[in-house]
Design an enzyme around this catalytic site. Sequence first.
Site, mmCIF file in Angstrom:
data_model
loop_
_atom_site.group_PDB
_atom_site.id
_atom_site.type_symbol
_atom_site.label_atom_id
_atom_site.label_comp_id
_atom_site.label_asym_id
_atom_site.label_seq_id
_atom_site.Cartn_x
_atom_site.Cartn_y
_atom_site.Cartn_z
ATOM 1 N N PHE A 106 0.728 -1.256 -0.150
ATOM 2 C CA PHE A 106 0.165 0.144 -0.111
ATOM 3 C C PHE A 106 0.761 1.219 0.013
ATOM 4 O O PHE A 106 0.377 2.364 -0.356
ATOM 5 C CB PHE A 106 -0.905 0.068 0.936
ATOM 6 C CG PHE A 106 -0.387 0.448 2.336
ATOM 7 C CD1 PHE A 106 -0.601 1.631 3.255
ATOM 8 C CD2 PHE A 106 0.453 -0.419 3.295
ATOM 9 C CE1 PHE A 106 0.000 2.096 4.284
ATOM 10 C CE2 PHE A 106 0.877 -0.057 4.476
ATOM 11 C CZ PHE A 106 0.773 1.211 4.760
ATOM 12 N N LYS A 107 1.929 1.071 0.105
ATOM 13 C CA LYS A 107 3.013 2.231 0.603
ATOM 14 C C LYS A 107 3.383 2.836 -1.157
ATOM 15 O O LYS A 107 3.647 4.001 -1.134
ATOM 16 C CB LYS A 107 4.494 2.029 0.993
ATOM 17 C CG LYS A 107 4.299 1.314 2.318
ATOM 18 C CD LYS A 107 4.074 2.279 3.769
ATOM 19 C CE LYS A 107 3.802 1.625 4.800
ATOM 20 N NZ LYS A 107 4.806 1.652 5.589
ATOM 21 N N ASP A 108 2.975 2.264 -1.973
ATOM 22 C CA ASP A 108 3.371 2.653 -3.278
ATOM 23 C C ASP A 108 2.384 3.889 -3.790
ATOM 24 O O ASP A 108 2.651 4.641 -4.406
ATOM 25 C CB ASP A 108 3.045 1.540 -4.511
ATOM 26 C CG ASP A 108 3.886 0.388 -4.450
ATOM 27 O OD1 ASP A 108 5.245 0.712 -4.233
ATOM 28 O OD2 ASP A 108 3.578 -0.895 -4.683
#
Length: 435
Positions: A106-108
Amino acid sequence: MKFYSANDKKNIVDFETAVMEGLAKDGGLFMPVEIPSLQKEIIDSIENFEFGEIAFRITKKFAGEEIGESDLSDIIREAINFPAPLVNLKDDLMILELFHGPTLAFKDFGARFMAKTMGYFVKKKESSLNILVATSGDTGSAVAYGFYETPGINVYILYPKGKVSLIQEKQLTTLDKNITALEIDGTFDDCQRLVKSAFVDEELNSKLNLTSANSINIARLLPQSFYYFEAYKQIRDKSIHSVFSVPSGNLGNLTAGLIAKKMGLPITKFIGAVNSNHVFADFVNSGIFKPHPSVQTLSNAMDVGNPSNLARIRELYGDRLSDIQRDIHSKSYDDAQTRRGIREVYEKYGYVIDPHGAVGYMAVRDYETVSAAAKYNKVILETAHPAKFKDVIEDELGIEIEVPERLAACLNKQKKSVQLSSDYEDLKEFLLGAV
């Protein structure tokens, strides 16, 4: 839109300054002076809006006129170019898959948006920008890939030695050019302490143009609110209440959801699902915030003993515990319970969930026993692809996990890292010698 330091409400800056500095000079996290509302007619007809259009409208509320509409549209299109699908396990239980970006985490969302935004602002400056980021797992690789080969920006990633998974380490240590991995002999909290110490070091800042790419940076936080709106768009029955279970460590993901709620998104309750690092659950349940050294768990991205974004949550609610408790429920789960969650989701629904998502599942399952709501939509944020935790999943389920090609590619590359102690002077000496 203006932003203030959580340490001093009189310390007010514009969007560009908040993004490029990352942390206020007084050490405070930047907060918007007000949380803008997204028009009710948009939320009521949200099914008619594409993901990118929702992201554009939200960003415009915070960036104002500092980024032209054409440039902002380009930033959104280039950064948010992968989906966030909602997968139904049963009618009222859903998984929000946030691992379809380039590093399968999800950090993308935040890292790519921040890279494009900083790249836009840095073009106007003559000096290069040096980014320091502490990671407990997926942040490092997302930031590394998001900023890779961005002109005028150098990235230094601090990660705790021996406390990230092999795949995570390979992802963040196998790039070159403007990306440097710093392997710190300590915990994530040590890495985060080193980054914060660097930002308030006047001598270092006089020689280096420093900023952060952690969720302490507002440009990492805001795009995480996008997918809460995208998730709500995909919920079939919007006539009943919705509860979002958020695997939580440094609390950026949860804070972004709370901002989405304050913008008008009808989320009834958030569950801050934490692992054995239970300082946030302790705070929500008792009102006492007592940081402690982080302990290593299977859900390593959540191994945080002093979560930075708690300061933002307290600001959002005026530090009123009763209001925080109204919107947030929190509970902690150890590794044995995490493994049980992995097994249960697979046995009941045939879905392979990663350790972080498993903590989120256990929390939402238990919440049903304490909630008075007869029926509500339950959304679990699945923050990483299970292949990133291949050994744990295969050991627990007895099945083979296929590794996506873009993840497998980095496993054959050579690790490149610089080993440092957890002493701040060692980091300072390295950074001064690197420029």
